[in-house]
Design a protein around this motif. Structure first.
Motif, PDB file in Angstrom:
ATOM      1  N   UNK A 130       0.821  -1.223   0.000  1.00 59.49           N
ATOM      2  CA  UNK A 130       0.000   0.000   0.000  1.00 59.49           C
ATOM      3  C   UNK A 130       0.855   1.274   0.000  1.00 59.49           C
ATOM      4  N   UNK A 131       2.028   1.205   0.601  1.00 56.27           N
ATOM      5  CA  UNK A 131       2.906   2.373   0.586  1.00 56.27           C
ATOM      6  C   UNK A 131       3.290   2.733  -0.847  1.00 56.27           C
ATOM      7  N   UNK A 132       3.714   1.765  -1.612  1.00 58.64           N
ATOM      8  CA  UNK A 132       4.118   2.031  -2.995  1.00 58.64           C
ATOM      9  C   UNK A 132       2.946   2.442  -3.880  1.00 58.64           C
ATOM     10  N   UNK A 133       1.803   1.784  -3.723  1.00 56.79           N
ATOM     11  CA  UNK A 133       0.660   2.164  -4.549  1.00 56.79           C
ATOM     12  C   UNK A 133       0.170   3.566  -4.188  1.00 56.79           C
ATOM     13  N   UNK A 134       0.314   3.946  -2.928  1.00 60.30           N
ATOM     14  CA  UNK A 134      -0.060   5.301  -2.528  1.00 60.30           C
ATOM     15  C   UNK A 134       0.892   6.345  -3.063  1.00 60.30           C
ATOM     16  N   UNK A 135       2.164   6.040  -3.057  1.00 55.49           N
ATOM     17  CA  UNK A 135       3.171   6.988  -3.557  1.00 55.49           C
ATOM     18  C   UNK A 135       3.061   7.140  -5.078  1.00 55.49           C
ATOM     19  N   UNK A 136       2.905   6.023  -5.773  1.00 53.64           N
ATOM     20  CA  UNK A 136       2.848   6.043  -7.235  1.00 53.64           C
ATOM     21  C   UNK A 136       1.499   6.567  -7.736  1.00 53.64           C
ATOM     22  N   UNK A 137       0.424   6.251  -7.019  1.00 50.40           N
ATOM     23  CA  UNK A 137      -0.900   6.706  -7.424  1.00 50.40           C
ATOM     24  C   UNK A 137      -1.606   5.760  -8.376  1.00 50.40           C
TER      25      UNK A 137
END
Length: 64
Positions: free
Chosen positions: A39-46
């Protein structure tokens, strides 16, 4: 790659991801807590691959 994760969704993903990672690093939860990287990466990448697969988007038209 178009964005499909809205601002509030991104904020919640980043916070949840960081919380899981910190709890795992402190040993308060098991090693599974490092799944918070997702979720951290998907949140950062969008962009969320699962949202793409199911045709879901939490973005407003202005954010895309």
């Amino acid at each position: 790659m178009s964005k499909n994760v809205g601002i509030l969704d991104r904020l919640l993903r980043v916070c949840a991801g960081l919380l899981l990672i910190v709890l795992a690093a402190k040993g308060l939860i098991g090693f599974w807590g490092y799944i918070g990287v997702v979720p951290l990466l998907t949140g950062v990448v969008g962009n969320c691959p699962a949202y793409t697969l199911f045709g879901v988007s939490t973005c407003s038209h202005n954010e895309r």
